[in-house]
Design a protein around this motif. Structure first.
Motif, mmCIF file in Angstrom:
data_model
loop_
_atom_site.group_PDB
_atom_site.id
_atom_site.type_symbol
_atom_site.label_atom_id
_atom_site.label_comp_id
_atom_site.label_asym_id
_atom_site.label_seq_id
_atom_site.Cartn_x
_atom_site.Cartn_y
_atom_site.Cartn_z
ATOM 1 N N ALA A 123 0.708 -1.303 -0.114
ATOM 2 C CA ALA A 123 0.011 -0.024 0.021
ATOM 3 C C ALA A 123 0.909 1.260 -0.151
ATOM 4 O O ALA A 123 1.980 1.277 0.427
ATOM 5 C CB ALA A 123 -0.948 0.058 1.252
ATOM 6 N N PRO A 124 0.480 2.283 -0.615
ATOM 7 C CA PRO A 124 1.202 3.480 -0.812
ATOM 8 C C PRO A 124 1.765 4.188 0.496
ATOM 9 O O PRO A 124 3.124 4.412 0.373
ATOM 10 C CB PRO A 124 0.122 4.512 -1.292
ATOM 11 N N ARG A 177 5.713 2.549 0.833
ATOM 12 C CA ARG A 177 6.418 2.643 -0.197
ATOM 13 C C ARG A 177 7.902 2.912 0.108
ATOM 14 O O ARG A 177 8.397 3.424 1.252
ATOM 15 C CB ARG A 177 6.092 3.824 -1.160
ATOM 16 N N ASN A 235 6.818 -0.199 -10.480
ATOM 17 C CA ASN A 235 6.008 0.440 -11.466
ATOM 18 C C ASN A 235 6.116 0.206 -12.882
ATOM 19 O O ASN A 235 6.837 -0.748 -13.099
ATOM 20 C CB ASN A 235 6.045 1.967 -11.065
ATOM 21 N N TYR A 274 8.300 -1.176 -3.786
ATOM 22 C CA TYR A 274 8.270 -1.940 -2.269
ATOM 23 C C TYR A 274 9.255 -3.191 -2.529
ATOM 24 O O TYR A 274 9.709 -3.625 -3.372
ATOM 25 C CB TYR A 274 6.865 -2.593 -2.111
ATOM 26 N N ASP A 319 -1.777 -0.440 -4.140
ATOM 27 C CA ASP A 319 -1.086 0.583 -4.848
ATOM 28 C C ASP A 319 -1.415 0.326 -6.581
ATOM 29 O O ASP A 319 -0.962 -0.577 -6.964
ATOM 30 C CB ASP A 319 0.229 0.757 -4.553
ATOM 31 N N GLU A 369 0.004 1.751 -8.818
ATOM 32 C CA GLU A 369 1.198 1.830 -9.826
ATOM 33 C C GLU A 369 1.927 0.490 -9.863
ATOM 34 O O GLU A 369 2.710 0.566 -10.657
ATOM 35 C CB GLU A 369 2.031 3.155 -9.073
#
Length: 265
Positions: free
Chosen positions: A112-113, A116, A199, A206, A234, A236
Motif C-alpha cells: 500500500a502507498p 513505499r 511501477n 516495495y 497501490d 502503480e
C-alpha cells in the motif's frame, strides 16, 4: 391371419427406474383359463406378474425412502487442510461462504502507498536493466506458469547472481474495487525468496527480503508446493521480481494468478 397384440405393464424397480415389460403369454393364469388379474404392488399401484414377490416401491414411497436415506446417511465432502491432511466430514452449512471469505481477505503481504520505499531508492537504477526478462502481462483470473528460473536472466546482487522470475501484472480495470490480489505458487524444492514490486517504468516501489511462503505437502491431488498471497493496494504496481536467496538444485516452476477487483465475467 390375426396376431394377438402383446400386453405391457409398467413398474418401477427399487432404484426408481421405470420399466415397460411384456406380459408373458404362458403365464399360469392363461394356462388355467383364469382371467388375468395382476395384483398391485403392496403399498402402490404398479402391477406385477403372478408369482413375483418383489416388493416394488411406488413413486411416493421411493421419494420417502430417499429422504430417509439422506437423513440416515448425510452427504460427506473431502477437503485438504493447510498441512495437506485429507479430511472426510459432513458438509456444514455456510462452508462455501467461509472459504470464499478466507480466500479474499487473507493475505501474507500488503503493498500500500504508505509503505513505499523512499524516493531515493525508487529513483535508483535497480531493475530497468532487466526489461527484456519480463514475460508478457498476465490475464486476470487465469493462471500462468513460469519456467525454471535457471532458464531466465539471473538477478545480480553484491553477494552474487540469484535465480529469478520476472512477472508483469496488468493494471487495475475501469470497473474495479481498487484492490488487486496476487497468488504465487512455487513447485519444486522449498525455497527462501525476496520480492520487489515495481511501477510501469520498472522503478522499485516495495521490497520484502523474506517472501512469506506457506508449505503444502504432496497429497492425493497435488504435488508439494509453496504459496503466498499478496494484496496490491497501490495502483502503480505493474511488475514484480522474485529472486531466490540461494541457488537451486532441482527443477521448479512458478504459477501466478492475479485479479483486479472486477468480476471474472
Amino acid at each position: 391371419m390375426v396376431y394377438a397384440e402383446d400386453e405391457y405393464y409398467t413398474w418401477v424397480d427399487a432404484e426408481g427406474r421405470v420399466h415397460n415389460s411384456v406380459v408373458p403369454k404362458n403365464s399360469s393364469t392363461e394356462k388355467s383359463g383364469v382371467k388375468k388379474n395382476i395384483p398391485p404392488v403392496i403399498g402402490g399401484d404398479i402391477p406385477k406378474l403372478p408369482g413375483d414377490d418383489t416388493q416394488y416401491l411406488s413413486e411416493d414411497e421411493f421419494k420417502a425412502q430417499q429422504k430417509q436415506d439422506l437423513e440416515d446417511k448425510p452427504p460427506f465432502y473431502i477437503w485438504v487442510d493447510e498441512a495437506g491432511i485429507v479430511h472426510t466430514e459432513m458438509h456444514p452449512e455456510g462452508l462455501e461462504e467461509e472459504v470464499v471469505q478466507n480466500f479474499t481477505e487473507s493475505h501474507d503481504h500488503i503493498f500500500a502507498p504508505p509503505f513505499r520505499l523512499s524516493e531515493m531508492v525508487q529513483n535508483g537504477a535497480c531493475c530497468d536493466m532487466y526489461e527484456q526478462a519480463f514475460i508478457d502481462a498476465l490475464t486476470p483470473f487465469r493462471s500462468r506458469m513460469y519456467p525454471d528460473p535457471d532458464l531466465l536472466m539471473p538477478f545480480a546482487l553484491k553477494q552474487g547472481d540469484r535465480p529469478a522470475w520476472y512477472v508483469r501484472i496488468g493494471g487495475a480495470g475501469k470497473k474495479t474495487s481498487g484492490q488487486r490480489f496476487l497468488v504465487l505458487r512455487v513447485r519444486g524444492e522449498p525455497i527462501e525468496a525476496s520480492i520487489i514490486a515495481l511501477n510501469g517504468e520498472l522503478k522499485p516501489l516495495y521490497f520484502d527480503n523474506k517472501l512469506s511462503l506457506h508449505q503444502y505437502p504432496e497429497n492425493w491431488h497435488s504435488v508439494a508446493y509453496q504459496e503466498t498471497r499478496i494484496l496490491l493496494e497501490d495502483a502503480e504496481i505493474a511488475a514484480i521480481i522474485i529472486y531466490l536467496n540461494s541457488a537451486i538444485t532441482k527443477t521448479m516452476s512458478l504459477e501466478v494468478k492475479w485479479a483486479d477487483g472486477t468480476s471474472p465475467d
